[in-house]
Design an enzyme around this catalytic site. Structure first.
Site, PDB file in Angstrom:
ATOM      1  N   ASP A 104       7.433   5.990   0.235  1.00  0.00           N
ATOM      2  CA  ASP A 104       8.019   4.711   0.640  1.00  0.00           C
ATOM      3  C   ASP A 104       7.807   3.679  -0.469  1.00  0.00           C
ATOM      4  O   ASP A 104       6.884   3.805  -1.275  1.00  0.00           O
ATOM      5  CB  ASP A 104       7.351   4.192   1.919  1.00  0.00           C
ATOM      6  CG  ASP A 104       7.625   5.097   3.112  1.00  0.00           C
ATOM      7  OD1 ASP A 104       8.611   5.859   3.061  1.00  0.00           O
ATOM      8  OD2 ASP A 104       6.847   5.038   4.076  1.00  0.00           O
TER       9      ASP A 104
HETATM   10  N1  URA Z   1       4.209   8.953   5.021  1.00  0.00           N
HETATM   11  C1  URA Z   1       4.675   7.679   5.069  1.00  0.00           C
HETATM   12  O1  URA Z   1       4.706   7.064   6.122  1.00  0.00           O
HETATM   13  N2  URA Z   1       5.114   7.130   3.921  1.00  0.00           N
HETATM   14  C2  URA Z   1       5.069   7.746   2.722  1.00  0.00           C
HETATM   15  O2  URA Z   1       5.463   7.170   1.714  1.00  0.00           O
HETATM   16  C3  URA Z   1       4.579   9.061   2.681  1.00  0.00           C
HETATM   17  C4  URA Z   1       4.157   9.638   3.843  1.00  0.00           C
END
Ligand code: URA
Length: 236
Positions: A104
């Site tokens: 993310d």
């Molecule tokens: N889980 C999440 O919520 N975000 C990420 O970036 C990776 C795993």
């Protein structure tokens, strides 16, 4: 065997037209001899190619470890926002690079960037079940039952069933946990935290398989993987 201009362009020396100009200008040597023919065919790994006297260290593929900073998008190119590929230093730039899987925008830590599609597949393919390790800071403490629920395989919003995760307490006072998952559902860790009534305050990926984030890399920095790192077992 490949054309000289194509070899140089593939190594990030310049665009095809830029490297052609360099060759015509006599700036390129092959085994110490100036070569002015853009279409000279050679096996790059068997010759010493140099541009302006600087040797070109030929690599068929690049394998890069980045310590992803908060705010960069896990993509190759985006005209509006800064991507992880935009952050690479000039020495690690070339066409075709992409992040292996997605973090993310606000997740930090270990991201592999490569131009080797088969390698990327070996990491991201659901069938390979590569463990990804995260350091998650939550807005409160997980109970024993919460940890058991996540370890048995949480059901996240929308009714999606997760595979069993491994959860360890890193810093109970500050609600910091190590969570290992073998899949990559959208916002998975955040949604797993939600499934037990919590919110993720900070999320950092610390390992992919046996490959660990190099603690010497500052956020936003990147370096090539060593040969040993590239061949570490990804499944464990
Ligand atoms: N889980 C999440 O919520 N975000 C990420 O970036 C990776 C795993």
């Amino acid at each position: 065997m490949e054309r000289l201009d194509k070899i140089l362009a593939s190594q990030g020396v310049g665009t095809r037209s830029e490297v052609r100009k360099m060759i015509w200008a006599g700036r390129v040597t092959v085994d110490g001899e100036i070569c002015r023919s853009i279409d000279r065919r050679l096996e790059p790994s068997e010759h010493e190619i140099a541009v302006g006297g600087d040797p070109v260290c030929y690599r068929k593929y690049l394998y890069i470890m980045m310590n992803k900073p908060d705010g960069a998008v896990s993509a190759s190119n985006d005209s509006h926002v800064q991507t992880v590929v935009d952050l690479l230093p000039p020495s690690l730039r070339r066409k075709g690079l992409f992040p292996v899987g997605r973090l993310d925008k606000d997740t930090t830590g270990l991201l592999i960037i490569t131009d080797d599609g088969a390698f990327a597949h070996s990491v991201t393919s659901p069938g390979k079940k590569v463990f990804k390790t995260y350091r998650a800071t939550l807005d409160g403490a997980l109970t024993e039952e919460d940890i058991k629920y996540l370890s048995d395989g949480a059901v996240i919003d929308g009714g999606e069933q997760c595979l069993p995760a491994q959860v360890a307490v890193l810093d109970a006072e500050n609600f910091v946990y190590e969570i290992k998952i073998r899949e990559g559902k959208y916002h998975q860790i955040k949604r797993m935290a939600q499934s037990v009534g919590h919110r993720v305050i900070a999320l950092e990926r610390t390992a992919v398989g046996a490959l660990r984030l190099d603690s010497a890399l500052e956020r936003g920095e990147a370096r090539e993987l060593t040969e040993r790192e590239r061949t570490l077992p990804l499944t464990n």
